[in-house]
Enzyme design. Structure first.
Site, PDB file in Angstrom:
ATOM      1  N   ARG A   1     -58.682 -29.527 -17.618  1.00  9.66           N
ATOM      2  CA  ARG A   1     -57.473 -29.853 -18.197  1.00  9.66           C
ATOM      3  C   ARG A   1     -56.497 -30.472 -17.242  1.00  9.66           C
ATOM      4  O   ARG A   1     -56.561 -29.770 -15.776  1.00  9.66           O
ATOM      5  CB  ARG A   1     -56.586 -28.408 -18.747  1.00  9.66           C
TER       6      ARG A   1
ATOM      7  N   ASP B   1     -46.118 -25.909 -16.171  1.00 19.43           N
ATOM      8  CA  ASP B   1     -47.459 -26.020 -15.847  1.00 19.43           C
ATOM      9  C   ASP B   1     -47.422 -26.796 -14.382  1.00 19.43           C
ATOM     10  O   ASP B   1     -48.641 -26.777 -14.006  1.00 19.43           O
ATOM     11  CB  ASP B   1     -47.952 -27.025 -17.163  1.00 19.43           C
TER      12      ASP B   1
ATOM     13  N   ASN C   1     -43.951 -28.727 -18.762  1.00 19.76           N
ATOM     14  CA  ASN C   1     -44.336 -27.624 -19.749  1.00 19.76           C
ATOM     15  C   ASN C   1     -44.862 -28.053 -21.274  1.00 19.76           C
ATOM     16  O   ASN C   1     -44.688 -29.270 -21.420  1.00 19.76           O
ATOM     17  CB  ASN C   1     -43.117 -26.637 -19.639  1.00 19.76           C
TER      18      ASN C   1
END
Lengths: 346, 346
Positions: free
Chosen positions: B89, B237, B247
């Site tokens: 990711r 994040d 985020n």
């Protein structure tokens, strides 16, 4: 249009079942006014102008089935029919507008025979439906002037053919711009919890051949921030005298994000959506719907059992976020309090 | 905690399967690093700090299973393991931070025997998990000072025990305020499309006995407008050097609505979420995930077949919307560019 939202046919009311779209295209037949009231409450039909039409047709059905020896008995029972219709959903003013119009027509023809009154009510309901189509086309005509060539238009919920007699208010603006040959694209918010955007708007715009991208509601800000949205167009359930607008939950968020990103935010609605008796939006009643709409999708649980839920179905966008209100009589851009009154002919 | 997000046990990695919550509480066992990579990609485990731990444990597993005659061969294969982890990711910096930390530990112990290096890597992964719990408790301790008695706190997505080694960042702040005896309530955005709020946050806060109300994302503005939200707390994040914060998608909208309604908006994250190599948020890579997350829920279609979809999984909230960033080392309220560097010890 390749579908029919609601129509009167063979002394029955036919509606496309919006709870089953887009998976199934099923038309229900109603011959009883209470079933029409249930259909409004259960959102078989939804969208402010469409439920105005449905209420009127429901009253015409009710009038048809009233057993009465006297005018007094007929009118007492008719009032009960109107009352049942008025208690289906609280926010959209068009519902009450449709009921009031039917009530007034009945009153104005009180001296006629009951059979004639029933026929007049039927014709009035059909007229309301036909007028709505014309109104939406006019909203579209005015609104299309605001949509630039090459625009990407964000819309929320479904203010489309399915929310009206068949052309749409916000989607009427989009349809008219598309029909005028403008090369436009649409971003459709899915519109939780009921998913009107995913289920209805995406479906009807795909049928109309208008390029549409589905996003979840919380993505609208992302695309605005990146400069990918040219303008926003939404419908309305009730517009107060100062321009404050009740519409599907989440509309307020779209409007705030649009303002923050300097993107025009337009409301498209017929004059019948104006409630000039309310000075501002704080007086608009907001429906709260069942928790299960949030916790379940098609009967499947997506949240822990027993969780607390709030489910307000509408919010109010203060007028200061609204760049223009588009009606069948023209566009109001500022001085809403004076101009809305003028455009309504009030 | 009444659940365990991730742990190393008997030379395997155990994770609670977050795709199945809240309906099923199932723990999966992983003995192969590629399966761990798939679990990260498939969001069996998610949340920036948690995937940092998962990546580290995945690398420890990979190191364990490498067959190598020489150090050179071992380190070449270890680099491949790290590379597979790095391609799961793109947005959460904690993933790369976890990988880098494992890589450095391996390098620093290059002169040891392979068996020792494998053991050191295992211990380092377990240490990262243990440290994360301490970090979250410290974030909670600092953050709780910002939550007033009687507050209603809005949170978005799940920055909870499930997103970390077990206490949470944003939910760590909420837990700490609750544990300090403050009478607080939470509004949890459901967080489409993946429903982290409905499925995970509601579940873990209910387990913690913290009163929680679930709403759909587009309702947050409604409750802010009505004065029912005291403050917002979310996770992150990746945080750029100037405080811009990536985020979960929709965070930006919450922040804009909070600002518009004069509600404090807090970001809670460990220092490992800072990416001081990026001057601002425009450089943060944003993952786009499959359309099916938007068009289907639990395998059931909620949109017309073939509809176009966009599905950005994160957005960037500019620093000007952020009232404070809460880290394990303290709270940064302004002058983010200088203060974040200081608090990171960089």
């Amino acid at each position: 249009m390749s579908f029919r939202t609601i129509e009167w046919r063979d002394d029955a009311v036919i509606m496309i079942d919006q709870t089953r779209l887009p998976g199934e295209e099923i038309y229900n037949t109603y011959t009883d006014f209470k079933a029409v009231a249930d259909a409004i409450r259960g959102m078989i039909i939804r969208g402010a102008p469409a439920i105005g039409v449905a209420a009127a047709m429901g009253i015409a059905l009710g009038a048809r089935n009233i057993i009465a020896d006297t005018h007094e008995s007929f009118f007492r029972q008719l009032e009960n029919v109107c009352d049942v219709m008025a208690h289906t959903r609280p926010t959209a003013i068009n519902l009450f507008w449709g009921i009031q119009r039917m009530r007034q027509v009945a009153e104005a023809n009180r001296d006629k025979k009951l059979e004639q009154i029933r026929e007049i009510l039927k014709k009035e309901a059909i007229r309301i439906e036909e007028e709505d189509l014309t109104i939406c086309r006019n909203i579209g005509k005015w609104g299309a002037t605001l949509i630039p060539e090459g625009a990407t238009v964000l819309t929320h919920c479904n203010a489309g053919g399915l929310a009206t007699a068949g052309y749409g208010t916000a989607l009427g603006v989009i349809r008219a711009a598309h029909e005028a040959g403008k090369n436009i694209r649409v971003f459709a918010d899915e519109t939780r919890p009921w998913l009107q955007g995913a289920r209805l708007t995406a479906w009807e715009l795909m049928k109309a051949g208008i390029p549409t991208t589905l996003i979840s509601d919380n993505m609208a800000g992302f695309f605005m921030q990146r400069g990918e949205i040219t303008c926003c167009v939404v419908g309305a359930d009730r517009i107060a005298a100062n321009g404050d607008t009740a519409n599907k939950i989440g509309t307020y968020s779209v409007a705030v994000l649009a303002k923050e990103n300097n993107i025009p935010f337009y409301v498209a609605a017929p004059v019948s959506t104006l409630d000039l008796t309310l000075s501002d939006g704080s007086k608009i009643p907001i429906e709260e719907r069942p928790a299960s709409e949030v916790t379940h999708i098609k009967g499947i649980a997506i949240a822990p059992e027993g969780v607390s839920v709030r489910n307000p179905s509408f919010d109010v966008t203060p007028a200061r976020y609204i760049s223009a209100i588009i009606t069948e009589n023209g566009i109001v851009k500022d001085d809403f309090r004076t101009e809305l009154r003028r455009i309504a002919g009030a």
